[in-house]
Design a protein around this motif. Sequence first.
Motif, PDB file in Angstrom:
ATOM      1  N   THR A 222       0.825  -1.217   0.000  1.00 41.63           N
ATOM      2  CA  THR A 222       0.000   0.000   0.000  1.00 41.63           C
ATOM      3  C   THR A 222       0.853   1.258   0.000  1.00 41.63           C
ATOM      4  O   THR A 222       0.326   2.359  -0.135  1.00 41.63           O
ATOM      5  CB  THR A 222      -0.915   0.037   1.242  1.00 41.63           C
ATOM      6  N   ALA A 230      -1.368   2.013   6.355  1.00 42.65           N
ATOM      7  CA  ALA A 230      -1.783   0.970   5.412  1.00 42.65           C
ATOM      8  C   ALA A 230      -3.280   0.712   5.530  1.00 42.65           C
ATOM      9  O   ALA A 230      -3.978   0.539   4.522  1.00 42.65           O
ATOM     10  CB  ALA A 230      -1.000  -0.313   5.664  1.00 42.65           C
ATOM     11  N   ILE A 233      -5.182   3.649   3.901  1.00 40.68           N
ATOM     12  CA  ILE A 233      -5.127   3.576   2.439  1.00 40.68           C
ATOM     13  C   ILE A 233      -6.064   2.470   1.927  1.00 40.68           C
ATOM     14  O   ILE A 233      -6.806   2.666   0.964  1.00 40.68           O
ATOM     15  CB  ILE A 233      -3.681   3.332   1.974  1.00 40.68           C
ATOM     16  N   ALA A 234      -6.016   1.322   2.572  1.00 40.93           N
ATOM     17  CA  ALA A 234      -6.855   0.207   2.148  1.00 40.93           C
ATOM     18  C   ALA A 234      -8.347   0.555   2.266  1.00 40.93           C
ATOM     19  O   ALA A 234      -9.144   0.197   1.396  1.00 40.93           O
ATOM     20  CB  ALA A 234      -6.527  -1.027   2.984  1.00 40.93           C
ATOM     21  N   ARG A 237      -9.479   3.057  -0.468  1.00 38.74           N
ATOM     22  CA  ARG A 237      -9.569   2.454  -1.792  1.00 38.74           C
ATOM     23  C   ARG A 237     -10.617   1.328  -1.873  1.00 38.74           C
ATOM     24  O   ARG A 237     -10.749   0.668  -2.903  1.00 38.74           O
ATOM     25  CB  ARG A 237      -8.199   1.948  -2.228  1.00 38.74           C
TER      26      ARG A 237
END
Length: 240
Positions: A222, A230, A233-234, A237
């Motif tokens: 990521t 992380a 970000i995950a 998205r």
Amino acid sequence: MTTVLEPPAIAPVTAPVTAPVDAPVGALTAGRTTARTAAVRVLLADGHHLFRSGLGALLDREDDLAVVAESPTAEEAAAEAARTRPAVAVLDPDLPGPGGPATAALIRDRAPATAVLLLTAQPRPADLQRAVADGIAGVLLKDVPPAALISAVRELARGGRVYDPRLVVDVVRSGHGVPLTPRELTVLGHVADGATINEVAAALSLSPGTVRNYVSAAIAKTRGRNRCDAIRIARERGWL
């Protein structure tokens, strides 16, 4: 056998509540068709009292289904699973506590024969990916038609698997854009739910070192600064 349901064509579950709002949870299931010893035993776990009660009333109208327990939290759901040994546990992934996948793992530890059906309000492809990786037998959206939900419970009781077609389509569409493997998503999801490395290791039957490796891989893929980054970000998205 894996079943993909037909897209829903009718309104969400709107079954009536059959007990006062201030009634204790145990009172909701007291006296429910306990004589139907051959019926499929079902555990319901959802933090919303009205939804949980309505779902219980819907399932209990079926002669071959019997709701044996209702729980508003993950901890109570795991305890009730150990006590009642249901054939199917219907869980909200956002249940108060460690989260749906972690709760499913707790239930499987205490009642290994219980099949878990996640009933989610959020159409997140990652829910399906994590569920498949974790061995969860079913994932449906909460606006699924009542008849389809009843059929899904019966299918899981027979040992089958049922996944909402809308989630399957989203997974197929987004699959090439998700750099994380299903196991990395599962581990990162457990961490995002607040589990420690040791708790994730115990839930997934992995060593703590292996869990750390998965977390490190997720951070690298990521391009996050750390595990919190992380996870952010995950989520942004749509992977978690």
